[in-house]
Scaffold this motif. Structure first.
Motif, PDB file in Angstrom:
ATOM      1  N   PHE A   1      -5.750   5.901  -7.418  1.00  0.00           N
ATOM      2  CA  PHE A   1      -5.298   5.555  -8.769  1.00  0.00           C
ATOM      3  C   PHE A   1      -4.661   4.163  -8.850  1.00  0.00           C
ATOM      4  O   PHE A   1      -4.345   3.704  -9.944  1.00  0.00           O
ATOM      5  N   THR A   2      -4.423   3.493  -7.715  1.00  0.00           N
ATOM      6  CA  THR A   2      -3.866   2.146  -7.753  1.00  0.00           C
ATOM      7  C   THR A   2      -4.935   1.169  -8.227  1.00  0.00           C
ATOM      8  O   THR A   2      -6.134   1.457  -8.179  1.00  0.00           O
TER       9      THR A   2
ATOM     10  N   PRO B   1       3.343   1.586   6.001  1.00  0.00           N
ATOM     11  CA  PRO B   1       3.582   0.243   5.466  1.00  0.00           C
ATOM     12  C   PRO B   1       2.310  -0.569   5.230  1.00  0.00           C
ATOM     13  O   PRO B   1       2.388  -1.697   4.748  1.00  0.00           O
ATOM     14  N   SER B   2       1.151   0.004   5.572  1.00  0.00           N
ATOM     15  CA  SER B   2      -0.086  -0.797   5.643  1.00  0.00           C
ATOM     16  C   SER B   2      -0.827  -0.813   4.322  1.00  0.00           C
ATOM     17  O   SER B   2      -2.019  -0.505   4.249  1.00  0.00           O
ATOM     18  N   ILE B   3      -0.109  -1.159   3.255  1.00  0.00           N
ATOM     19  CA  ILE B   3      -0.701  -1.193   1.929  1.00  0.00           C
ATOM     20  C   ILE B   3      -0.711  -2.621   1.394  1.00  0.00           C
ATOM     21  O   ILE B   3       0.182  -3.401   1.696  1.00  0.00           O
ATOM     22  N   PRO B   4      -1.728  -2.965   0.592  1.00  0.00           N
ATOM     23  CA  PRO B   4      -1.865  -4.343   0.108  1.00  0.00           C
ATOM     24  C   PRO B   4      -1.185  -4.578  -1.238  1.00  0.00           C
ATOM     25  O   PRO B   4      -1.608  -5.438  -2.013  1.00  0.00           O
ATOM     26  N   TYR B   5      -0.139  -3.813  -1.526  1.00  0.00           N
ATOM     27  CA  TYR B   5       0.599  -3.920  -2.782  1.00  0.00           C
ATOM     28  C   TYR B   5       1.947  -3.234  -2.572  1.00  0.00           C
ATOM     29  O   TYR B   5       2.162  -2.539  -1.568  1.00  0.00           O
ATOM     30  N   PRO B   6       2.879  -3.384  -3.500  1.00  0.00           N
ATOM     31  CA  PRO B   6       4.191  -2.750  -3.340  1.00  0.00           C
ATOM     32  C   PRO B   6       4.140  -1.223  -3.419  1.00  0.00           C
ATOM     33  O   PRO B   6       3.310  -0.646  -4.128  1.00  0.00           O
ATOM     34  N   TYR B   7       5.058  -0.580  -2.726  1.00  0.00           N
ATOM     35  CA  TYR B   7       5.200   0.878  -2.744  1.00  0.00           C
ATOM     36  C   TYR B   7       5.337   1.388  -4.184  1.00  0.00           C
ATOM     37  O   TYR B   7       4.748   2.408  -4.562  1.00  0.00           O
ATOM     38  N   LEU B   8       6.097   0.674  -4.977  1.00  0.00           N
ATOM     39  CA  LEU B   8       6.353   1.059  -6.353  1.00  0.00           C
ATOM     40  C   LEU B   8       5.066   1.224  -7.150  1.00  0.00           C
ATOM     41  O   LEU B   8       4.989   2.063  -8.063  1.00  0.00           O
ATOM     42  N   HIS B   9       4.045   0.439  -6.810  1.00  0.00           N
ATOM     43  CA  HIS B   9       2.795   0.483  -7.572  1.00  0.00           C
ATOM     44  C   HIS B   9       2.117   1.842  -7.466  1.00  0.00           C
ATOM     45  O   HIS B   9       1.508   2.312  -8.430  1.00  0.00           O
ATOM     46  N   GLN B  10       2.217   2.501  -6.301  1.00  0.00           N
ATOM     47  CA  GLN B  10       1.633   3.840  -6.171  1.00  0.00           C
ATOM     48  C   GLN B  10       2.277   4.806  -7.160  1.00  0.00           C
ATOM     49  O   GLN B  10       1.596   5.631  -7.778  1.00  0.00           O
ATOM     50  N   LEU B  11       3.585   4.711  -7.313  1.00  0.00           N
ATOM     51  CA  LEU B  11       4.295   5.597  -8.230  1.00  0.00           C
ATOM     52  C   LEU B  11       3.898   5.323  -9.679  1.00  0.00           C
ATOM     53  O   LEU B  11       3.650   6.245 -10.457  1.00  0.00           O
ATOM     54  N   HIS B  12       3.819   4.056 -10.038  1.00  0.00           N
ATOM     55  CA  HIS B  12       3.413   3.709 -11.393  1.00  0.00           C
ATOM     56  C   HIS B  12       1.958   4.118 -11.654  1.00  0.00           C
ATOM     57  O   HIS B  12       1.606   4.501 -12.778  1.00  0.00           O
ATOM     58  N   ALA B  13       1.117   4.044 -10.612  1.00  0.00           N
ATOM     59  CA  ALA B  13      -0.286   4.456 -10.776  1.00  0.00           C
ATOM     60  C   ALA B  13      -0.376   5.943 -11.095  1.00  0.00           C
ATOM     61  O   ALA B  13      -1.235   6.371 -11.886  1.00  0.00           O
ATOM     62  N   LEU B  14       0.487   6.752 -10.493  1.00  0.00           N
ATOM     63  CA  LEU B  14       0.518   8.182 -10.811  1.00  0.00           C
ATOM     64  C   LEU B  14       1.059   8.412 -12.215  1.00  0.00           C
ATOM     65  O   LEU B  14       0.535   9.234 -12.976  1.00  0.00           O
TER      66      LEU B  14
ATOM     67  N   ARG C   1      -0.929  21.482  -5.833  1.00  0.00           N
ATOM     68  CA  ARG C   1      -1.501  21.236  -4.506  1.00  0.00           C
ATOM     69  C   ARG C   1      -1.790  19.755  -4.261  1.00  0.00           C
ATOM     70  O   ARG C   1      -2.608  19.409  -3.408  1.00  0.00           O
ATOM     71  N   ILE C   2      -1.129  18.903  -5.003  1.00  0.00           N
ATOM     72  CA  ILE C   2      -1.275  17.465  -4.819  1.00  0.00           C
ATOM     73  C   ILE C   2       0.067  16.902  -4.372  1.00  0.00           C
ATOM     74  O   ILE C   2       1.101  17.197  -4.974  1.00  0.00           O
ATOM     75  N   LEU C   3       0.036  16.114  -3.290  1.00  0.00           N
ATOM     76  CA  LEU C   3       1.257  15.633  -2.650  1.00  0.00           C
ATOM     77  C   LEU C   3       1.265  14.112  -2.623  1.00  0.00           C
ATOM     78  O   LEU C   3       0.227  13.477  -2.403  1.00  0.00           O
ATOM     79  N   LEU C   4       2.446  13.547  -2.829  1.00  0.00           N
ATOM     80  CA  LEU C   4       2.579  12.101  -2.741  1.00  0.00           C
ATOM     81  C   LEU C   4       2.253  11.612  -1.332  1.00  0.00           C
ATOM     82  O   LEU C   4       2.781  12.122  -0.345  1.00  0.00           O
ATOM     83  N   GLY C   5       1.373  10.615  -1.251  1.00  0.00           N
ATOM     84  CA  GLY C   5       1.105   9.883  -0.027  1.00  0.00           C
ATOM     85  C   GLY C   5       0.927   8.431  -0.405  1.00  0.00           C
ATOM     86  O   GLY C   5       0.475   8.126  -1.517  1.00  0.00           O
ATOM     87  N   THR C   6       1.275   7.511   0.493  1.00  0.00           N
ATOM     88  CA  THR C   6       1.240   6.093   0.117  1.00  0.00           C
ATOM     89  C   THR C   6       0.525   5.179   1.110  1.00  0.00           C
ATOM     90  O   THR C   6       0.080   4.106   0.734  1.00  0.00           O
TER      91      THR C   6
ATOM     92  N   PHE D   1      12.805   5.451 -10.725  1.00  0.00           N
ATOM     93  CA  PHE D   1      11.606   6.242 -11.038  1.00  0.00           C
ATOM     94  C   PHE D   1      11.871   7.722 -10.814  1.00  0.00           C
ATOM     95  O   PHE D   1      11.668   8.550 -11.714  1.00  0.00           O
ATOM     96  N   TRP D   2      12.320   8.084  -9.598  1.00  0.00           N
ATOM     97  CA  TRP D   2      12.516   9.508  -9.344  1.00  0.00           C
ATOM     98  C   TRP D   2      13.787  10.046  -9.993  1.00  0.00           C
ATOM     99  O   TRP D   2      13.878  11.231 -10.321  1.00  0.00           O
ATOM    100  N   GLY D   3      14.767   9.177 -10.205  1.00  0.00           N
ATOM    101  CA  GLY D   3      15.972   9.613 -10.899  1.00  0.00           C
ATOM    102  C   GLY D   3      15.684  10.015 -12.335  1.00  0.00           C
ATOM    103  O   GLY D   3      16.232  11.003 -12.846  1.00  0.00           O
ATOM    104  N   ARG D   4      14.798   9.264 -13.007  1.00  0.00           N
ATOM    105  CA  ARG D   4      14.426   9.590 -14.376  1.00  0.00           C
ATOM    106  C   ARG D   4      13.771  10.965 -14.457  1.00  0.00           C
ATOM    107  O   ARG D   4      13.897  11.680 -15.464  1.00  0.00           O
ATOM    108  N   LEU D   5      13.084  11.357 -13.373  1.00  0.00           N
ATOM    109  CA  LEU D   5      12.414  12.655 -13.338  1.00  0.00           C
ATOM    110  C   LEU D   5      13.364  13.792 -12.956  1.00  0.00           C
ATOM    111  O   LEU D   5      12.965  14.960 -12.927  1.00  0.00           O
TER     112      LEU D   5
END
Length: 304
Positions: free
Chosen positions: A235-236, A267-280, A259-264, A23-27
């Protein structure tokens, strides 16, 4: 919508780390900077997880499985596998007397975890100015304030000198002040507006984009140039079912892209980390916006 930006799965893909890196490599980025990850003393974190498991009132009565229920070393290693260049130890007291102890733990964690931004916290109580000053002088680079869990008014007179100190020092504060997933007595934009009126240079990073009062907090960001947001959970699929971000506000989101920063909430999320990135990504605000949000804005703010 492309399949790789599809709906949430509760189970991380087998090669999640590889997919995150792609994901971040493509960017064309060197990695990610995540300003909202939780590290705290293990017994405290276990109690937090127990609260989520019990579907406590502050979770909004939602089922909230913990996707990354692992020990500290495994969680740190996983963020590094994801290519997260810098992250935080968002920790917070739920009552007076806890903050100095938590700050001591966080300072030690930062010393032994060089890619973690030295994090500290605070609570309205006698002595708060002194221990905030001590944390800043010890190298704290970001503070966490949790109005909902701490159940305090951020305009409390006891906090006034601490806010002034942090504004003068230019140390950002990630603050959970929106009324999601469940409102608190002092959540919402009005108390924060009063804090900013007294301390307009305070670098507040509004957690969760101010969910669900998104547009009210966007108003504050348009009024105060040091107000920022983190994307945590926003956005998830999970958040969109609970508190959807208004699509009419997307142009404002684009305009505030620096002025918008990635936050996730890892570890206390009810879905994979990757989903936050795809939601953005599926907001379709463009690669330049994604690069800024996922890395450049926080890298500039924290000089990493």
């Amino acid at each position: 919508m492309n399949d790789h930006r599809g709906a949430m799965s509760d189970v991380p893909p087998d090669d999640e780390a590889g997919e995150v890196r792609r994901f971040w490599g493509r960017l064309g980025l060197p990695g990610l900077v995540d300003v909202h990850t939780h590290f705290m003393p293990e017994r405290v974190l276990r109690k937090v997880w127990q609260y989520f498991d019990g579907v406590g009132p502050l979770t909004g009565g939602l089922e909230w499985p913990i996707t990354y229920r692992r020990d500290e070393a495994e969680r740190t290693a996983l963020l590094r596998q994801f290519g997260v260049r810098a992250f935080t130890a968002m920790l917070y007291p739920h009552k007076p007397g806890m903050a100095p102890w938590l700050n001591g733990w966080a300072a030690d964690f930062a010393r032994r975890t060089p890619d973690c931004l030295h994090t500290a916290t605070l609570h309205p109580e006698p002595g708060v100015e002194a221990y905030v000053r001590e944390a800043v002088e010890a190298g704290a680079r970001v503070f966490k304030a949790h109005v909902q869990v701490g159940a305090y008014d951020p305009t409390d007179e006891l906090l006034r000198p601490a806010w002034a100190l942090l504004a003068e020092a230019g140390v950002p504060v990630v603050i959970h002040c929106g009324s999601g997933p469940a409102p608190g007595k002092h959540t919402g934009p009005e108390p924060i507006a009063r804090v900013l009126a007294g301390h307009p240079r305070l670098r507040l990073i509004v957690a969760h984009m101010g969910m669900p009062e998104y547009e009210d907090f966007l108003d504050l960001a348009e009024r105060y140039e040091e107000v920022r947001f983190d994307t945590t959970m926003t956005f998830t699929d999970f958040a969109e079912e609970l508190s959807p971000f208004p699509r009419r506000a997307l142009p404002r989101l684009a305009a505030l892209g620096d002025r918008i920063l990635l936050g996730t909430d890892f570890p206390s999320i009810p879905y994979p980390y990757l989903h936050q990135l795809h939601a953005l990504e599926r907001l379709d605000l463009g690669d330049e916006w994604l690069r800024a949000v996922c890395h450049d804005n926080a890298a500039r703010l924290f000089d990493v």
